[in-house]
Design an enzyme around this catalytic site. Sequence first.
Site, PDB file in Angstrom:
ATOM      1  CB  SER A  57      -0.905   0.004   1.238  1.00  0.00           C
ATOM      2  OG  SER A  57      -0.134  -0.092   2.425  1.00  0.00           O
ATOM      3  CE  LYS A  58       3.631   1.849   4.796  1.00  0.00           C
ATOM      4  NZ  LYS A  58       3.043   2.824   5.751  1.00  0.00           N
TER       5      LYS A  58
END
Length: 384
Positions: A74-75
């Site tokens: 998700s980064k």
Amino acid sequence: MSNSSTWIAAPAAALALYVAWRMLATRERTRPAPINGVVGLIGNTPLIRINSLSEATGCEILAKVEYMNPGGSSKDRIALYLIEQAESHGELTPGGCIFEGTSGSTGISLAMVARAKGYTCHIVMPNDMAIEKSQLLERHGATVERVTPCSIVDTGHYVNVARQRAKEFSVDGQRGYFVDQFENPRNAEAHFRTTGPEILAQAGPFDAFVHGSGTGGTIAGVTYFLKPRMPGLKCFLADPQGSGLANKVNHGVMFAETEREGTRRRQQVDTLVEGVGLNRLTRNFATLFAGQRCLLDGAVSVSDQEAVAMSRWLMNKDGLFVGSSAAINCVAAVRIARRLGRGKRVVTILADSGQRHLTKFWNDDKMREMGYSVDCPESLDAFL
């Protein structure tokens, strides 16, 4: 064939050709345009039903598969958003270098986006993180600096070292850009603008959202987006052992059992789970506290053994190969589902894949040496 039948067949054939041409032309007009490079792959990840957890709890447990972003977590979202915001505000210019202190995933995302946009990248990380993370960083062209884990108040803490390296950077008049993911409010803003809306569109009505906190950006951004738009929605923190955030949410006091005198073994957050859990409030997570009230509805503490057991359960029952932070999210989601009762819908996030944890969390021999069972539990009662 008679002349009359030929006369009839010719227009019919022409009509068929015309219809086929129109269908092809319409298809050409509606065909999606090619994606613009690797950054165009970021976001719009799928939402799946975790069948084994749903069937065992009587609730529908859904998970947004964020490890399907091109950088594997998700980064990617914050890497792209923070870099583009820095560009638009003149904080990052061509030839610049991006600096960050990270447990690994944010660094990999930053290195990927930096390379795609023509920047260099310098990542500082604790030396007890899985070695494959630093290997991936190096393959993406980043400079990797591994440092000894220590408290955030120490100048040698990986975040503080990254900040200092950015200050020291000067090449052809270019300055270093320190991302500062823990304190940069654009982190939560990225998830408010992307992750939250995607979840709402994909899931429809649901009863609870569950997620852990590293920087606090995901849980803060998604919670702030969803709560005003879904009256009655409950949002919960999933917290690993050694972290004080669960006690802060549930009781208003930052405290972890590993902080009790004589019990600390390694460092401030003593857990094998990577990327989540703290004993301080980041600027992003602190936004969830409005005065004396917390916007979250509670927190669930998850032990390392439960995280290991859940990862093996999901692989055995669902074929899902998840990392440690995704595992604690799923343990917490099961507990919340049971608390809410059958028929409810709970959404969480699979933030990371097991592919980044092969030498540690997914190394069965190492886990056994550390005293953990790597057997798949017989039932979800293991997570009561």
